[in-house]
Design a protein around this motif. Structure first.
Motif, mmCIF file in Angstrom:
data_model
loop_
_atom_site.group_PDB
_atom_site.id
_atom_site.type_symbol
_atom_site.label_atom_id
_atom_site.label_comp_id
_atom_site.label_asym_id
_atom_site.label_seq_id
_atom_site.Cartn_x
_atom_site.Cartn_y
_atom_site.Cartn_z
ATOM 1 N N ALA A 1 0.837 -1.208 0.000
ATOM 2 C CA ALA A 1 0.000 0.000 0.000
ATOM 3 C C ALA A 1 0.870 1.256 0.000
ATOM 4 C CB ALA A 1 -0.932 -0.008 1.203
ATOM 5 N N ASP A 2 1.912 1.257 0.824
ATOM 6 C CA ASP A 2 2.831 2.409 0.858
ATOM 7 C C ASP A 2 3.559 2.547 -0.475
ATOM 8 O OD1 ASP A 2 2.149 2.915 3.503
ATOM 9 O OD2 ASP A 2 3.832 1.737 4.307
ATOM 10 N N ALA A 3 3.882 1.417 -1.077
ATOM 11 C CA ALA A 3 4.580 1.433 -2.370
ATOM 12 C C ALA A 3 3.708 2.076 -3.441
ATOM 13 C CB ALA A 3 4.972 0.014 -2.782
ATOM 14 N N MET A 4 2.419 1.751 -3.452
ATOM 15 C CA MET A 4 1.515 2.334 -4.449
ATOM 16 C C MET A 4 1.388 3.843 -4.262
ATOM 17 S SD MET A 4 0.522 0.305 -6.700
ATOM 18 C CE MET A 4 0.394 -1.412 -7.070
ATOM 19 N N VAL A 5 1.378 4.304 -3.015
ATOM 20 C CA VAL A 5 1.313 5.743 -2.745
ATOM 21 C C VAL A 5 2.566 6.427 -3.295
ATOM 22 C CG1 VAL A 5 1.324 7.491 -0.918
ATOM 23 C CG2 VAL A 5 -0.220 5.528 -0.769
ATOM 24 N N ALA A 6 3.721 5.827 -3.041
ATOM 25 C CA ALA A 6 4.975 6.403 -3.542
ATOM 26 C C ALA A 6 4.998 6.395 -5.072
ATOM 27 C CB ALA A 6 6.169 5.628 -2.986
ATOM 28 N N ALA A 7 4.498 5.329 -5.675
ATOM 29 C CA ALA A 7 4.474 5.249 -7.138
ATOM 30 C C ALA A 7 3.543 6.297 -7.732
ATOM 31 C CB ALA A 7 4.053 3.852 -7.585
ATOM 32 N N SER A 8 2.419 6.545 -7.073
ATOM 33 C CA SER A 8 1.513 7.576 -7.597
ATOM 34 C C SER A 8 2.174 8.947 -7.521
ATOM 35 C CB SER A 8 0.177 7.565 -6.866
ATOM 36 O OG SER A 8 0.334 7.983 -5.529
ATOM 37 N N GLY A 9 2.996 9.174 -6.501
ATOM 38 C CA GLY A 9 3.765 10.418 -6.435
ATOM 39 C C GLY A 9 4.763 10.515 -7.569
ATOM 40 N N ALA A 10 5.364 9.392 -7.923
ATOM 41 C CA ALA A 10 6.334 9.371 -9.023
ATOM 42 C C ALA A 10 5.645 9.620 -10.353
ATOM 43 C CB ALA A 10 7.071 8.039 -9.047
ATOM 44 N N ARG A 11 4.430 9.106 -10.512
ATOM 45 C CA ARG A 11 3.711 9.280 -11.791
ATOM 46 C C ARG A 11 3.376 10.734 -12.069
ATOM 47 N NH1 ARG A 11 -0.729 4.760 -12.954
ATOM 48 N NH2 ARG A 11 -1.066 6.066 -14.781
ATOM 49 N N GLN A 12 3.369 11.551 -11.033
ATOM 50 C CA GLN A 12 3.131 12.984 -11.242
ATOM 51 C C GLN A 12 4.251 13.599 -12.078
ATOM 52 O OE1 GLN A 12 0.174 14.179 -10.260
ATOM 53 N NE2 GLN A 12 -0.174 12.105 -9.496
ATOM 54 N N GLY A 13 5.418 12.952 -12.076
ATOM 55 C CA GLY A 13 6.558 13.448 -12.844
ATOM 56 C C GLY A 13 6.564 13.013 -14.293
ATOM 57 N N LEU A 14 5.555 12.248 -14.714
ATOM 58 C CA LEU A 14 5.486 11.786 -16.105
ATOM 59 C C LEU A 14 4.866 12.866 -16.985
ATOM 60 C CD1 LEU A 14 4.455 8.031 -16.023
ATOM 61 C CD2 LEU A 14 6.618 9.023 -16.736
ATOM 62 N N LYS A 15 5.611 13.910 -17.153
ATOM 63 C CA LYS A 15 5.188 14.994 -18.028
ATOM 64 C C LYS A 15 6.310 15.234 -19.011
ATOM 65 C CE LYS A 15 2.478 17.038 -14.363
ATOM 66 N NZ LYS A 15 2.860 17.247 -13.012
ATOM 67 N N ALA A 16 5.967 15.777 -20.160
ATOM 68 C CA ALA A 16 6.992 16.032 -21.184
ATOM 69 C C ALA A 16 7.971 17.076 -20.657
ATOM 70 C CB ALA A 16 6.333 16.502 -22.471
ATOM 71 N N PRO A 17 9.231 16.921 -20.849
ATOM 72 C CA PRO A 17 9.885 15.762 -21.452
ATOM 73 C C PRO A 17 9.965 14.610 -20.452
ATOM 74 C CG PRO A 17 11.544 17.360 -20.802
ATOM 75 C CD PRO A 17 10.200 17.980 -20.495
ATOM 76 N N ILE A 18 9.771 13.419 -20.958
ATOM 77 C CA ILE A 18 9.777 12.208 -20.135
ATOM 78 C C ILE A 18 11.216 11.852 -19.762
ATOM 79 C CG2 ILE A 18 9.285 9.724 -20.165
ATOM 80 C CD1 ILE A 18 6.722 11.181 -20.063
ATOM 81 N N ASP A 19 11.416 11.562 -18.497
ATOM 82 C CA ASP A 19 12.726 11.133 -18.001
ATOM 83 C C ASP A 19 12.835 9.617 -18.188
ATOM 84 O OD1 ASP A 19 15.127 10.804 -16.634
ATOM 85 O OD2 ASP A 19 14.196 10.966 -14.656
ATOM 86 N N ASP A 20 13.845 9.167 -18.958
ATOM 87 C CA ASP A 20 14.019 7.734 -19.222
ATOM 88 C C ASP A 20 14.147 6.929 -17.937
ATOM 89 O OD1 ASP A 20 13.828 7.610 -21.967
ATOM 90 O OD2 ASP A 20 15.970 7.874 -22.306
ATOM 91 N N ALA A 21 14.953 7.422 -16.999
ATOM 92 C CA ALA A 21 15.177 6.681 -15.756
ATOM 93 C C ALA A 21 13.870 6.527 -14.978
ATOM 94 C CB ALA A 21 16.240 7.381 -14.912
ATOM 95 N N LEU A 22 13.072 7.588 -14.935
ATOM 96 C CA LEU A 22 11.789 7.522 -14.231
ATOM 97 C C LEU A 22 10.855 6.521 -14.912
ATOM 98 C CD1 LEU A 22 9.729 8.472 -12.148
ATOM 99 C CD2 LEU A 22 9.172 10.375 -13.694
ATOM 100 N N CYS A 23 10.811 6.570 -16.223
ATOM 101 C CA CYS A 23 9.951 5.660 -16.974
ATOM 102 C C CYS A 23 10.353 4.202 -16.733
ATOM 103 C CB CYS A 23 10.018 6.012 -18.452
ATOM 104 S SG CYS A 23 8.807 5.128 -19.442
#
Length: 177
Positions: free
Chosen positions: A24-46
């Motif tokens: 559950a904590d992992a999903m919360v952290a991942a949703s925070g990371a998905r906020q960074g999926l904006k152009a330009p896309i970071d390869d490492a994040l993806c």
């Protein structure tokens, strides 16, 4: 570093939490990371989010991450292939077929490979259909066979196996109940 707002930090933290059994904590952290999926896309994040969602078994989110990457970089063959693999993992046969055909048009240097991916997706769709879908399945098999022949016919053992599978599907679907 515990309070870092960097999306990559959140993705790596999500992976660590998942491996510690704190889903559950992992999903919360991942949703925070998905906020960074904006152009330009970071390869490492993806890549980090893709690995996380694969390991978590969250296939819709994996597809969404790969779609965002390919949408941001439509000229990236690697992102297109990763999106195709995400559709394969999610068993979304129609999207596999459509994406394979799009990749075939967009990247002609590997067109034959992508046509064969589409043919395999069509074959799987025809095989999966129920008895009510007999006519549709036969049309799909004929289309797949035509695509395979147009791409030069089977040239490897795996391609020959695919051609035989198409013939078997056609035989099964043509047989009366």
């Amino acid at each position: 570093l515990k309070k870092s707002d960097a999306p990559l930090f959140h993705a790596l933290r999500a992976m660590a939490l998942l491996r510690l059994g704190r889903g559950a904590d992992a999903m919360v952290a991942a949703s925070g990371a998905r906020q960074g999926l904006k152009a330009p896309i970071d390869d490492a994040l993806c890549r980090a989010l893709s690995l996380f969602y694969k390991e978590a078994g969250d296939l819709p989110s994996l597809v969404a991450v790969c779609e965002a990457a390919f949408a941001a970089r439509p000229d990236s063959e690697t992102d297109g292939v990763q999106l195709f693999y995400a559709h394969v993992r999610a068993a979304d046969l129609p999207k596999q077929q459509l994406l394979a055909l799009k990749l075939q048009r967009q990247f002609p240097e590997h067109a034959r490979d992508y046509v064969l991916w589409a043919v395999a997706s069509i074959a799987l769709q025809a095989r999966a259909g129920g008895p009510a879908d007999r006519d549709t399945a036969l049309k799909q098999v004929k289309l797949a066979r035509m695509m395979m022949l147009k791409s030069g016919g089977p040239k490897t053992f795996a391609e020959l196996e695919l051609a035989v599978a198409l013939h078997e599907i056609e035989s099964d679907r043509s047989a009366p109940d």
